[in-house]
Design a protein around this motif. Structure first.
Motif, PDB file in Angstrom:
ATOM      1  N   ASP A   3     -48.820  57.645 -16.438  1.00 58.51           N
ATOM      2  CA  ASP A   3     -47.538  57.493 -16.004  1.00 58.51           C
ATOM      3  C   ASP A   3     -46.791  58.160 -17.100  1.00 58.51           C
ATOM      4  N   SER A   4     -46.223  59.300 -16.997  1.00 58.90           N
ATOM      5  CA  SER A   4     -45.384  59.933 -18.113  1.00 58.90           C
ATOM      6  C   SER A   4     -43.785  59.565 -18.147  1.00 58.90           C
ATOM      7  N   HIS A   5     -43.581  58.638 -17.317  1.00 57.75           N
ATOM      8  CA  HIS A   5     -42.046  58.325 -17.303  1.00 57.75           C
ATOM      9  C   HIS A   5     -41.747  56.820 -17.049  1.00 57.75           C
ATOM     10  N   ALA A   6     -42.385  55.883 -17.958  1.00 58.51           N
ATOM     11  CA  ALA A   6     -42.096  54.417 -17.453  1.00 58.51           C
ATOM     12  C   ALA A   6     -41.020  53.930 -18.662  1.00 58.51           C
ATOM     13  N   HIS A   7     -40.286  53.243 -18.119  1.00 58.48           N
ATOM     14  CA  HIS A   7     -39.141  52.509 -18.859  1.00 58.48           C
ATOM     15  C   HIS A   7     -39.337  51.295 -19.240  1.00 58.48           C
ATOM     16  N   LEU A   8     -39.305  50.494 -20.360  1.00 59.10           N
ATOM     17  CA  LEU A   8     -39.629  49.234 -20.824  1.00 59.10           C
ATOM     18  C   LEU A   8     -38.314  48.422 -20.968  1.00 59.10           C
ATOM     19  N   TYR A 204     -41.909  65.072 -12.682  1.00 54.98           N
ATOM     20  CA  TYR A 204     -41.259  64.472 -11.420  1.00 54.98           C
ATOM     21  C   TYR A 204     -41.453  63.101 -11.496  1.00 54.98           C
ATOM     22  N   SER A 205     -40.462  62.513 -10.722  1.00 53.65           N
ATOM     23  CA  SER A 205     -40.549  61.129 -10.615  1.00 53.65           C
ATOM     24  C   SER A 205     -39.782  60.468  -9.466  1.00 53.65           C
ATOM     25  N   MET A 206     -39.674  59.210  -9.569  1.00 51.68           N
ATOM     26  CA  MET A 206     -38.748  58.565  -8.040  1.00 51.68           C
ATOM     27  C   MET A 206     -37.397  58.969  -8.116  1.00 51.68           C
ATOM     28  N   ILE A 207     -36.952  59.687  -9.168  1.00 59.04           N
ATOM     29  CA  ILE A 207     -35.575  60.492  -8.753  1.00 59.04           C
ATOM     30  C   ILE A 207     -35.777  61.587  -7.799  1.00 59.04           C
ATOM     31  N   ASN A 208     -36.905  62.195  -7.804  1.00 63.97           N
ATOM     32  CA  ASN A 208     -37.103  63.121  -6.857  1.00 63.97           C
ATOM     33  C   ASN A 208     -37.735  62.509  -5.631  1.00 63.97           C
ATOM     34  N   LEU A 209     -38.991  61.924  -5.905  1.00 61.32           N
ATOM     35  CA  LEU A 209     -39.586  60.985  -4.633  1.00 61.32           C
ATOM     36  C   LEU A 209     -38.731  60.259  -3.854  1.00 61.32           C
ATOM     37  N   GLY A 210     -37.925  59.341  -4.699  1.00 58.91           N
ATOM     38  CA  GLY A 210     -36.944  58.742  -3.805  1.00 58.91           C
ATOM     39  C   GLY A 210     -35.938  59.287  -2.982  1.00 58.91           C
ATOM     40  N   LYS A 211     -35.484  60.248  -3.379  1.00 56.73           N
ATOM     41  CA  LYS A 211     -34.364  60.974  -2.649  1.00 56.73           C
ATOM     42  C   LYS A 211     -35.131  61.562  -1.543  1.00 56.73           C
ATOM     43  N   LEU A 212     -36.416  62.186  -1.397  1.00 59.55           N
ATOM     44  CA  LEU A 212     -37.111  62.595  -0.327  1.00 59.55           C
ATOM     45  C   LEU A 212     -37.482  61.692   0.615  1.00 59.55           C
ATOM     46  N   ALA A 213     -37.887  60.385   0.239  1.00 62.79           N
ATOM     47  CA  ALA A 213     -38.518  59.264   0.993  1.00 62.79           C
ATOM     48  C   ALA A 213     -37.418  58.890   1.803  1.00 62.79           C
ATOM     49  N   ALA A 214     -35.933  58.674   1.130  1.00 59.19           N
ATOM     50  CA  ALA A 214     -34.796  58.206   1.645  1.00 59.19           C
ATOM     51  C   ALA A 214     -34.397  59.225   2.930  1.00 59.19           C
ATOM     52  N   LEU A 215     -34.844  60.505   2.814  1.00 57.76           N
ATOM     53  CA  LEU A 215     -34.407  61.311   4.100  1.00 57.76           C
ATOM     54  C   LEU A 215     -35.659  61.544   4.950  1.00 57.76           C
ATOM     55  N   ASP A 216     -36.883  60.684   4.939  1.00 56.99           N
ATOM     56  CA  ASP A 216     -37.952  60.801   5.614  1.00 56.99           C
ATOM     57  C   ASP A 216     -38.666  62.136   5.447  1.00 56.99           C
ATOM     58  N   GLN A 233     -50.959  73.143 -14.622  1.00 52.53           N
ATOM     59  CA  GLN A 233     -51.440  72.538 -16.255  1.00 52.53           C
ATOM     60  C   GLN A 233     -49.797  72.246 -16.955  1.00 52.53           C
ATOM     61  N   ARG A 234     -48.735  72.515 -16.100  1.00 55.49           N
ATOM     62  CA  ARG A 234     -47.461  72.359 -16.596  1.00 55.49           C
ATOM     63  C   ARG A 234     -46.563  71.626 -15.761  1.00 55.49           C
ATOM     64  N   VAL A 235     -47.151  70.604 -14.941  1.00 56.23           N
ATOM     65  CA  VAL A 235     -46.628  69.865 -14.159  1.00 56.23           C
ATOM     66  C   VAL A 235     -47.041  68.235 -14.313  1.00 56.23           C
ATOM     67  N   MET A 236     -46.220  67.438 -14.274  1.00 57.92           N
ATOM     68  CA  MET A 236     -46.744  65.814 -14.478  1.00 57.92           C
ATOM     69  C   MET A 236     -45.992  65.104 -13.782  1.00 57.92           C
ATOM     70  N   TRP A 237     -46.438  63.878 -13.590  1.00 50.48           N
ATOM     71  CA  TRP A 237     -45.852  62.655 -12.829  1.00 50.48           C
ATOM     72  C   TRP A 237     -45.475  61.642 -13.653  1.00 50.48           C
ATOM     73  N   GLY A 238     -44.365  61.031 -13.480  1.00 50.64           N
ATOM     74  CA  GLY A 238     -43.893  59.792 -14.040  1.00 50.64           C
ATOM     75  C   GLY A 238     -43.080  58.804 -13.138  1.00 50.64           C
ATOM     76  N   SER A 239     -43.041  57.711 -13.170  1.00 47.02           N
ATOM     77  CA  SER A 239     -42.833  56.620 -12.099  1.00 47.02           C
ATOM     78  C   SER A 239     -41.127  56.637 -12.255  1.00 47.02           C
ATOM     79  N   ASP A 240     -40.671  56.341 -13.524  1.00 55.05           N
ATOM     80  CA  ASP A 240     -39.186  56.015 -13.503  1.00 55.05           C
ATOM     81  C   ASP A 240     -39.067  54.383 -13.369  1.00 55.05           C
ATOM     82  N   VAL A 241     -40.208  53.760 -13.263  1.00 54.96           N
ATOM     83  CA  VAL A 241     -40.169  52.214 -13.221  1.00 54.96           C
ATOM     84  C   VAL A 241     -39.162  51.638 -14.284  1.00 54.96           C
TER      85      VAL A 241
END
Length: 282
Positions: A3-8, A204-216, A233-241
């Motif tokens: 997870d390359s984008h987890a807030h604490l 990419y993170s829930m900022i992207n995935l959440g928008k898409l999920a909200a629109l189904d 090799q130049r793309v990674m995922w992070g949650s934004d938790v």
């Protein structure tokens, strides 16, 4: 997975006080904080190996002590990424402190105020931050908004060329309009102008995935389009938790579904390999 984008967020407001400007004590953000220990439990429960602890600037501003302390306490599971004010007079000393002394993997920069010049991060003053983090072998994370991303991406190109050995990670796919649909899913000319710069990476993170999920809408075509342009090799995922709302398990499931159109090797690269190369192996 990494997870390359987890807030604490710390539960200890005495040791890690929120910024006086954050308003978090009033809005409930500290009621159920995602502490380092809680995040690690979430990682374990969802099959995620490690996480990058990204400074939650809306709560702590430029005081990065908690993410650095958490990474020092759990070095096998966490790394820290610090937020800095690139326009501050003492920015060189600040970058050296967080990266060299406190172990941050790099610096994160975001617009200093709404309406700032889109090229503020490439100004003479801000370039001192780039020069210092490049000296130290760290990375730069940039956050753009939809209202300024095209101009900001144009301003970024000469900076990428000036610091070719510094990994530059664009948060949230640079805030492309992924919901715009086929064939490009928001991957526009402004973003494609950077595809031949090997030191630029897309997160990419829930900022992207959440928008898409909200629109189904499915995320897999969006991720596949970005991968087709930049390579896995130049793309990674992070949650934004701890910033985006929702259960961590749902965030992880959306991430797994988002790579469904990729080959197995590409899936492993996006969900693990790229973050590992940028934040752990350097």
């Amino acid at each position: 997975m990494i997870d390359s984008h987890a807030h604490l967020i710390s539960a200890d407001v005495g040791r890690y006080p929120p910024s006086p400007l954050s308003g978090t004590l009033e809005d409930g953000a500290l009621d159920n904080p995602v502490t380092a220990e809680r995040l690690i439990a979430l990682l374990d429960a969802n099959g995620v190996e490690r996480a990058l602890a990204v400074q939650r600037a809306h709560i702590y501003g430029f005081h990065n002590d908690y993410v650095c302390d958490a990474a020092a306490a759990y070095p096998e599971r966490l790394r820290a990424l610090c937020m800095v004010d690139a326009l501050a007079d003492d920015i060189c000393e600040t970058v050296r402190y967080w990266v060299r002394e406190r172990g941050s993997v790099g610096i994160r920069l975001t617009e200093p105020h709404k309406g700032a010049d889109p090229g503020w991060f490439s100004s003479k003053a801000a370039l001192r931050a780039w020069e210092t983090v490049a000296e130290l072998g760290g990375s730069v994370r940039l956050h753009f908004y939809r209202w300024n991303r095209e101009a900001a991406l144009r301003a970024l190109l000469p900076v990428l060329k000036s610091f070719p050995d510094t990994p530059v990670v664009l948060d949230h796919f640079s805030n492309i309009v992924g919901e715009s649909g086929a064939p490009n899913y928001g991957v526009d000319e402004a973003l494609l102008a950077l595809d031949d710069q090997p030191n630029v990476y897309l997160l990419y993170s829930m900022i992207n995935l959440g928008k898409l999920a909200a629109l189904d809408l499915p995320a897999a075509p969006v991720v596949a389009r970005v991968v087709s342009a930049f390579g896995a090799q130049r793309v990674m995922w992070g949650s934004d938790v701890a910033q985006s709302k929702g259960n961590y398990s749902d965030m992880v499931e959306l991430a797994r579904a988002s790579v469904g159109l990729l080959s197995q090797a590409q899936q492993q690269q996006v969900l693990h390999g790229t973050a590992n190369a940028v934040y752990w192996e350097r």
